[in-house]
Design a protein around this motif. Sequence first.
Motif, PDB file in Angstrom:
ATOM      1  N   MET A 175       3.759  11.735   3.348  1.00 15.62           N
ATOM      2  CA  MET A 175       2.336  11.465   3.542  1.00 15.62           C
ATOM      3  C   MET A 175       1.480  12.261   2.554  1.00 15.62           C
ATOM      4  O   MET A 175       0.459  11.778   2.056  1.00 15.62           O
ATOM      5  CB  MET A 175       1.936  11.804   4.992  1.00 15.62           C
ATOM      6  N   GLY A 176       1.905  13.499   2.278  1.00 14.85           N
ATOM      7  CA  GLY A 176       1.143  14.319   1.337  1.00 14.85           C
ATOM      8  C   GLY A 176       1.041  13.672  -0.034  1.00 14.85           C
ATOM      9  O   GLY A 176      -0.031  13.661  -0.652  1.00 14.85           O
ATOM     10  N   ARG A 177       2.165  13.122  -0.516  1.00 14.33           N
ATOM     11  CA  ARG A 177       2.162  12.479  -1.829  1.00 14.33           C
ATOM     12  C   ARG A 177       1.323  11.195  -1.818  1.00 14.33           C
ATOM     13  O   ARG A 177       0.664  10.877  -2.809  1.00 14.33           O
ATOM     14  CB  ARG A 177       3.600  12.171  -2.255  1.00 14.33           C
ATOM     15  N   LEU A 178       1.368  10.485  -0.710  1.00 15.60           N
ATOM     16  CA  LEU A 178       0.554   9.280  -0.606  1.00 15.60           C
ATOM     17  C   LEU A 178      -0.938   9.619  -0.636  1.00 15.60           C
ATOM     18  O   LEU A 178      -1.732   8.914  -1.260  1.00 15.60           O
ATOM     19  CB  LEU A 178       0.881   8.527   0.686  1.00 15.60           C
TER      20      LEU A 178
ATOM     21  N   PHE B 262       2.860  -0.643  -2.187  1.00 15.23           N
ATOM     22  CA  PHE B 262       3.719  -0.900  -1.028  1.00 15.23           C
ATOM     23  C   PHE B 262       5.193  -0.609  -1.324  1.00 15.23           C
ATOM     24  O   PHE B 262       5.919  -0.084  -0.477  1.00 15.23           O
ATOM     25  CB  PHE B 262       3.565  -2.352  -0.570  1.00 15.23           C
ATOM     26  N   LEU B 263       5.637  -0.949  -2.549  1.00 16.93           N
ATOM     27  CA  LEU B 263       7.060  -0.789  -2.866  1.00 16.93           C
ATOM     28  C   LEU B 263       7.457   0.661  -3.081  1.00 16.93           C
ATOM     29  O   LEU B 263       8.633   1.023  -2.927  1.00 16.93           O
ATOM     30  CB  LEU B 263       7.414  -1.612  -4.112  1.00 16.93           C
ATOM     31  N   THR B 264       6.518   1.525  -3.446  1.00 15.70           N
ATOM     32  CA  THR B 264       6.841   2.937  -3.686  1.00 15.70           C
ATOM     33  C   THR B 264       6.574   3.814  -2.472  1.00 15.70           C
ATOM     34  O   THR B 264       6.799   5.027  -2.527  1.00 15.70           O
ATOM     35  CB  THR B 264       6.026   3.472  -4.875  1.00 15.70           C
ATOM     36  N   ALA B 265       6.110   3.236  -1.374  1.00 11.91           N
ATOM     37  CA  ALA B 265       5.841   3.988  -0.146  1.00 11.91           C
ATOM     38  C   ALA B 265       6.932   3.684   0.876  1.00 11.91           C
ATOM     39  O   ALA B 265       7.599   2.648   0.803  1.00 11.91           O
ATOM     40  CB  ALA B 265       4.478   3.602   0.407  1.00 11.91           C
ATOM     41  N   PRO B 266       7.136   4.571   1.840  1.00  6.67           N
ATOM     42  CA  PRO B 266       8.170   4.329   2.855  1.00  6.67           C
ATOM     43  C   PRO B 266       7.945   3.025   3.618  1.00  6.67           C
ATOM     44  O   PRO B 266       8.884   2.301   3.915  1.00  6.67           O
ATOM     45  CB  PRO B 266       8.040   5.540   3.783  1.00  6.67           C
ATOM     46  N   ASN B 267       6.687   2.747   3.970  1.00  2.05           N
ATOM     47  CA  ASN B 267       6.348   1.514   4.689  1.00  2.05           C
ATOM     48  C   ASN B 267       4.846   1.271   4.576  1.00  2.05           C
ATOM     49  O   ASN B 267       4.096   2.130   4.099  1.00  2.05           O
ATOM     50  CB  ASN B 267       6.782   1.590   6.160  1.00  2.05           C
ATOM     51  N   ARG B 268       4.431   0.114   5.025  1.00  2.00           N
ATOM     52  CA  ARG B 268       3.015  -0.239   4.898  1.00  2.00           C
ATOM     53  C   ARG B 268       2.135   0.564   5.848  1.00  2.00           C
ATOM     54  O   ARG B 268       0.962   0.803   5.557  1.00  2.00           O
ATOM     55  CB  ARG B 268       2.831  -1.743   5.152  1.00  2.00           C
TER      56      ARG B 268
ATOM     57  N   SER C 249       2.410   3.699   6.578  1.00  2.33           N
ATOM     58  CA  SER C 249       2.079   4.973   5.946  1.00  2.33           C
ATOM     59  C   SER C 249       1.026   4.798   4.856  1.00  2.33           C
ATOM     60  O   SER C 249       0.146   5.647   4.675  1.00  2.33           O
ATOM     61  CB  SER C 249       3.335   5.624   5.368  1.00  2.33           C
ATOM     62  N   VAL C 250       1.085   3.674   4.140  1.00  2.00           N
ATOM     63  CA  VAL C 250       0.086   3.395   3.099  1.00  2.00           C
ATOM     64  C   VAL C 250      -1.297   3.246   3.720  1.00  2.00           C
ATOM     65  O   VAL C 250      -2.282   3.844   3.263  1.00  2.00           O
ATOM     66  CB  VAL C 250       0.444   2.122   2.316  1.00  2.00           C
ATOM     67  N   LEU C 251      -1.385   2.446   4.774  1.00  2.16           N
ATOM     68  CA  LEU C 251      -2.672   2.208   5.415  1.00  2.16           C
ATOM     69  C   LEU C 251      -3.211   3.485   6.071  1.00  2.16           C
ATOM     70  O   LEU C 251      -4.414   3.722   6.079  1.00  2.16           O
ATOM     71  CB  LEU C 251      -2.533   1.097   6.448  1.00  2.16           C
ATOM     72  N   THR C 252      -2.312   4.306   6.604  1.00  2.00           N
ATOM     73  CA  THR C 252      -2.737   5.575   7.189  1.00  2.00           C
ATOM     74  C   THR C 252      -3.297   6.499   6.117  1.00  2.00           C
ATOM     75  O   THR C 252      -4.334   7.153   6.317  1.00  2.00           O
ATOM     76  CB  THR C 252      -1.559   6.269   7.894  1.00  2.00           C
ATOM     77  N   ALA C 253      -2.626   6.571   4.973  1.00  2.00           N
ATOM     78  CA  ALA C 253      -3.108   7.405   3.869  1.00  2.00           C
ATOM     79  C   ALA C 253      -4.469   6.916   3.378  1.00  2.00           C
ATOM     80  O   ALA C 253      -5.361   7.727   3.067  1.00  2.00           O
ATOM     81  CB  ALA C 253      -2.099   7.394   2.729  1.00  2.00           C
ATOM     82  N   LYS C 254      -4.633   5.606   3.297  1.00  2.00           N
ATOM     83  CA  LYS C 254      -5.930   5.061   2.882  1.00  2.00           C
ATOM     84  C   LYS C 254      -7.012   5.406   3.897  1.00  2.00           C
ATOM     85  O   LYS C 254      -8.148   5.737   3.529  1.00  2.00           O
ATOM     86  CB  LYS C 254      -5.831   3.544   2.699  1.00  2.00           C
ATOM     87  N   MET C 255      -6.691   5.303   5.168  1.00  2.00           N
ATOM     88  CA  MET C 255      -7.664   5.611   6.213  1.00  2.00           C
ATOM     89  C   MET C 255      -8.135   7.059   6.106  1.00  2.00           C
ATOM     90  O   MET C 255      -9.337   7.345   6.173  1.00  2.00           O
ATOM     91  CB  MET C 255      -7.051   5.373   7.596  1.00  2.00           C
ATOM     92  N   ILE C 256      -7.194   7.981   5.912  1.00  2.00           N
ATOM     93  CA  ILE C 256      -7.546   9.398   5.802  1.00  2.00           C
ATOM     94  C   ILE C 256      -8.352   9.653   4.538  1.00  2.00           C
ATOM     95  O   ILE C 256      -9.389  10.333   4.558  1.00  2.00           O
ATOM     96  CB  ILE C 256      -6.271  10.266   5.810  1.00  2.00           C
ATOM     97  N   THR C 257      -7.894   9.107   3.424  1.00  2.00           N
ATOM     98  CA  THR C 257      -8.573   9.327   2.141  1.00  2.00           C
ATOM     99  C   THR C 257      -9.996   8.802   2.167  1.00  2.00           C
ATOM    100  O   THR C 257     -10.943   9.495   1.777  1.00  2.00           O
ATOM    101  CB  THR C 257      -7.802   8.635   1.001  1.00  2.00           C
TER     102      THR C 257
END
Length: 294
Positions: free
Chosen positions: A1-4, A105-111, A113-121
């Motif tokens: 998550m940190g890297r995302l 999407f392809l470089t992240a563990p799953n979608r 985690s991507v959407l969660t990282a976007k929400m936080i950012t």
Amino acid sequence: MGRLLVAEFRKTLTTKSWWGLMIPAVVLAFGFALGWGAFANEVGDVLSSSETQIIAQALGIETGHLPMGLLAIGHGINIGLTFPVIFGVFALAGEYSKKTITTTFLTAPNRVSVLTAKMITYSVWGAVYGLVVAAAASLGIALTVDGSRLPTGGQWLAVVGASVLAGVLATLFGIGVGAVWNSVVGSVVTLVIYLLVIENVLVLIFYGLWRVDWLGGVLPNGTMNGIVGAIGAQAFGAAGVKVPGLDAEAQWTLQYVAGAPGAFSWWASALVFFAWTMVFFAGGWVANQRRDIT
């Protein structure tokens, strides 16, 4: 998550959208607060006149040091908060339009985690927008409203806190709309027209024709505006609490002047707008779990 999270912040910082949208947000927040501040100050002069004082004293109302600046600052902040909504649209819809979502999407563990990282950012960016817009609007009223009519320190902190909260929710709302629509142009055009024109016209028509005074307190734009605007309305007894002798029409008018027509209270507005945000965010979340990438 940190890297995302690092990746998401890099994406926003290496594009022009964050500052390209912040410039008009600051300019409009300052300009609207400046204009409405001058108007509110003129109203304050009228309320402070000897004739008005006699009538007010007979009614048991003190008008000499009303925080007129609170009626103006909400307009500046609310117009400025349109831009974090637009900024949020770029979170997912922007990546789809630029074809970068595939790599994301392809470089992240799953979608998820991507959407969660976007929400936080984008929540952080929304808070930044809310703080900057509040500062610009504060400067606007400070230049046009007499010192005795400016908000108190506590009221100012409340406005800033409400602006930050509204900025976060506004950005998440934009993410949700963009994710559902999957189009930057379509989402932005529709949102701007709806937020600035359609809903305001609906609120005015329903109140003017049928005296429906609560519509702005349940629709998305009205509730977003009410998070900050209702603080000013509450200071004048037009939301959350009642002032003896203040009829329904006068209450709605004060809410409108404060930029929050139909608002029940700032916290009720925040809860309703949070519900709207979650509806669109959840819809976007579901849509992007099933959407194909190329």
